[in-house]
Design a protein around this motif. Sequence first.
Motif, PDB file in Angstrom:
ATOM      1  N   LYS A 143      50.832  30.642  47.705  1.00 62.82           N
ATOM      2  CA  LYS A 143      50.246  31.725  48.492  1.00 62.82           C
ATOM      3  C   LYS A 143      50.430  33.068  47.806  1.00 62.82           C
ATOM      4  O   LYS A 143      49.512  33.894  47.765  1.00 62.82           O
ATOM      5  N   ALA A 144      51.610  33.295  47.242  1.00 59.00           N
ATOM      6  CA  ALA A 144      51.864  34.556  46.535  1.00 59.00           C
ATOM      7  C   ALA A 144      50.959  34.688  45.321  1.00 59.00           C
ATOM      8  O   ALA A 144      50.414  35.772  45.045  1.00 59.00           O
ATOM      9  N   LEU A 145      50.756  33.588  44.587  1.00 55.99           N
ATOM     10  CA  LEU A 145      49.901  33.625  43.402  1.00 55.99           C
ATOM     11  C   LEU A 145      48.446  33.897  43.786  1.00 55.99           C
ATOM     12  O   LEU A 145      47.752  34.668  43.114  1.00 55.99           O
ATOM     13  N   LEU A 146      47.980  33.270  44.857  1.00 54.86           N
ATOM     14  CA  LEU A 146      46.584  33.435  45.272  1.00 54.86           C
ATOM     15  C   LEU A 146      46.279  34.858  45.713  1.00 54.86           C
ATOM     16  O   LEU A 146      45.139  35.316  45.600  1.00 54.86           O
ATOM     17  N   ASN A 147      47.271  35.568  46.211  1.00 60.31           N
ATOM     18  CA  ASN A 147      47.046  36.905  46.759  1.00 60.31           C
ATOM     19  C   ASN A 147      47.390  38.045  45.813  1.00 60.31           C
ATOM     20  O   ASN A 147      47.134  39.204  46.136  1.00 60.31           O
ATOM     21  N   GLY A 310      29.073  32.500  34.693  1.00 61.90           N
ATOM     22  CA  GLY A 310      30.061  31.648  35.331  1.00 61.90           C
ATOM     23  C   GLY A 310      31.444  32.192  35.080  1.00 61.90           C
ATOM     24  O   GLY A 310      31.619  33.243  34.462  1.00 61.90           O
ATOM     25  N   GLY A 311      32.435  31.477  35.535  1.00 59.55           N
ATOM     26  CA  GLY A 311      33.811  31.937  35.395  1.00 59.55           C
ATOM     27  C   GLY A 311      34.479  31.995  36.751  1.00 59.55           C
ATOM     28  O   GLY A 311      34.017  31.381  37.721  1.00 59.55           O
ATOM     29  N   GLU A 312      35.548  32.740  36.818  1.00 61.24           N
ATOM     30  CA  GLU A 312      36.310  32.791  38.069  1.00 61.24           C
ATOM     31  C   GLU A 312      36.840  34.196  38.286  1.00 61.24           C
ATOM     32  O   GLU A 312      37.741  34.641  37.581  1.00 61.24           O
ATOM     33  N   THR A 313      36.258  34.908  39.238  1.00 62.00           N
ATOM     34  CA  THR A 313      36.752  36.231  39.585  1.00 62.00           C
ATOM     35  C   THR A 313      37.965  36.093  40.503  1.00 62.00           C
ATOM     36  O   THR A 313      38.324  35.000  40.930  1.00 62.00           O
ATOM     37  N   THR A 314      38.595  37.209  40.797  1.00 64.69           N
ATOM     38  CA  THR A 314      39.758  37.208  41.683  1.00 64.69           C
ATOM     39  C   THR A 314      39.531  38.202  42.818  1.00 64.69           C
ATOM     40  O   THR A 314      38.731  39.138  42.704  1.00 64.69           O
ATOM     41  N   VAL A 315      40.241  37.980  43.906  1.00 66.50           N
ATOM     42  CA  VAL A 315      40.232  38.895  45.049  1.00 66.50           C
ATOM     43  C   VAL A 315      41.680  39.269  45.326  1.00 66.50           C
ATOM     44  O   VAL A 315      42.489  38.413  45.667  1.00 66.50           O
ATOM     45  N   THR A 316      42.000  40.536  45.140  1.00 65.32           N
ATOM     46  CA  THR A 316      43.353  41.023  45.402  1.00 65.32           C
ATOM     47  C   THR A 316      43.409  41.558  46.823  1.00 65.32           C
ATOM     48  O   THR A 316      42.751  42.547  47.147  1.00 65.32           O
ATOM     49  N   ILE A 317      44.198  40.906  47.654  1.00 61.83           N
ATOM     50  CA  ILE A 317      44.232  41.248  49.070  1.00 61.83           C
ATOM     51  C   ILE A 317      45.039  42.509  49.336  1.00 61.83           C
ATOM     52  O   ILE A 317      44.666  43.350  50.146  1.00 61.83           O
ATOM     53  N   ARG A 327      35.715  34.562  46.742  1.00 63.91           N
ATOM     54  CA  ARG A 327      35.384  35.469  45.634  1.00 63.91           C
ATOM     55  C   ARG A 327      33.881  35.596  45.418  1.00 63.91           C
ATOM     56  O   ARG A 327      33.396  36.644  44.992  1.00 63.91           O
ATOM     57  N   ASN A 328      33.105  34.534  45.730  1.00 63.06           N
ATOM     58  CA  ASN A 328      31.660  34.623  45.512  1.00 63.06           C
ATOM     59  C   ASN A 328      30.981  35.532  46.523  1.00 63.06           C
ATOM     60  O   ASN A 328      30.131  36.355  46.163  1.00 63.06           O
TER      61      ASN A 328
END
Length: 419
Positions: A143-147, A310-317, A327-328
């Motif tokens: 959870k910490a990594l995802l946020n 393509g790729g993978e963006t991030t969402v910083t909460i 993210r999409n």
Amino acid sequence: MIDNPSAFLRRTFDAAVASAEPGAAVLRHLPEKPRGRCVIIGAGKASASMAAALDAAWPDVELSGVVVTSYGHAVPAGRMEIIEASHPVPDAMSEEAGRRILAAVEGLGPDDLVVALISGGGSALMVAPSGGMSLADKQAVNKALLNCGAAIGEMNAVRKHLSSIKGGRLAAAARPARVVSLVISDVPGDDPATIASGPTVGDASTLADVREIVARYAIELPAAARAVLDAGEETPKPGDIEADLTIVAAPSMALAAAAEVARAAGVTPLILGDALEGEAREMGKVMAGIARSVRLTGHPAKAPVLLLSGGETTVTIGNGQAGRGGRNSEFLLGLAVALGGMEGVYALACDSDGIDGSEDAAGAVITPDTLVRAREKGLDARAFLSGHDSYSFFEALGDLVKTGPTLTNVNDIRAILVV
């Protein structure tokens, strides 16, 4: 002329997903049959479909195995046991899967073959916490990594050093059997050490790297996790693991399939890259600038242009209360706000696995009148963006894309049509 831009964008996405169909991808890259036993193991959202194809292709081989996939992604796989577990945060079944998979590769000999079917999502679906860590500790770390806003490679470096199965440790546990990995990539650059945290390949990241990542993102680790890092046990390194690995499907292949659909429709495709990373809303701004440039300065033969990435963006909460969304959809809302209703620009962004974040939508679409329709409904696009509530925004407009689980995963597909 594109009569229905939204439908056209959906066709390009569907073609991208179809190109990564797990069964067909596995059948193109079957290894030599073993002299001894054959054990199939796997982890990821596409792993059950991969296992089913392999089981059907080798009816004359005595095989067994354990494969873990996400809830809702299971399919019958003949002689192999399929376990469903949680993603993106592991649950008790994730830990059970990790234990069962490690047990499946015990006691094998040099004539035996282990086929590892790896795809995106495996990091959460297959866990074996190190040292004195509990499942609750592992969940807190995830959870910490995802946020925190870390890139996928950084998150997986931390995961690998807190695991007894990731970062090459699964391959080490299978020795002296031969290990062949068939992998569907969902990460920027197709680095096999990053896909599902690289359970069958050596890990180039170090404890020093992990400590720096934890410090840079101010990640709060449970005491048991800190104790594992303090103990100083490194993961197996690339020279320690003999990797026989094939990428059987990847984001670049998916974007190429989408580009073919565009060409057939008389649209010029421009593939901007399959490994784009960054904050989702900021990526939306960047892509808005590119689309605006194409629209205002012209393009080849004045034909419509499809910008693919393509790729993978991030969402910083951050510390605020977040709404619903992945993210999409956040990328698209950032794109819509930055475009400001510009004519002639349409876009779709979806996760190829059919699940954007933890929601029931793959992503969404925007059109030139997205902001106008939002205002008519009393929706403030900027407020939804600030509150990380993009799902609710697009749900209210009826612009979510819902596919259900696609049973594959080659990361995000973003398509911007400029007419």
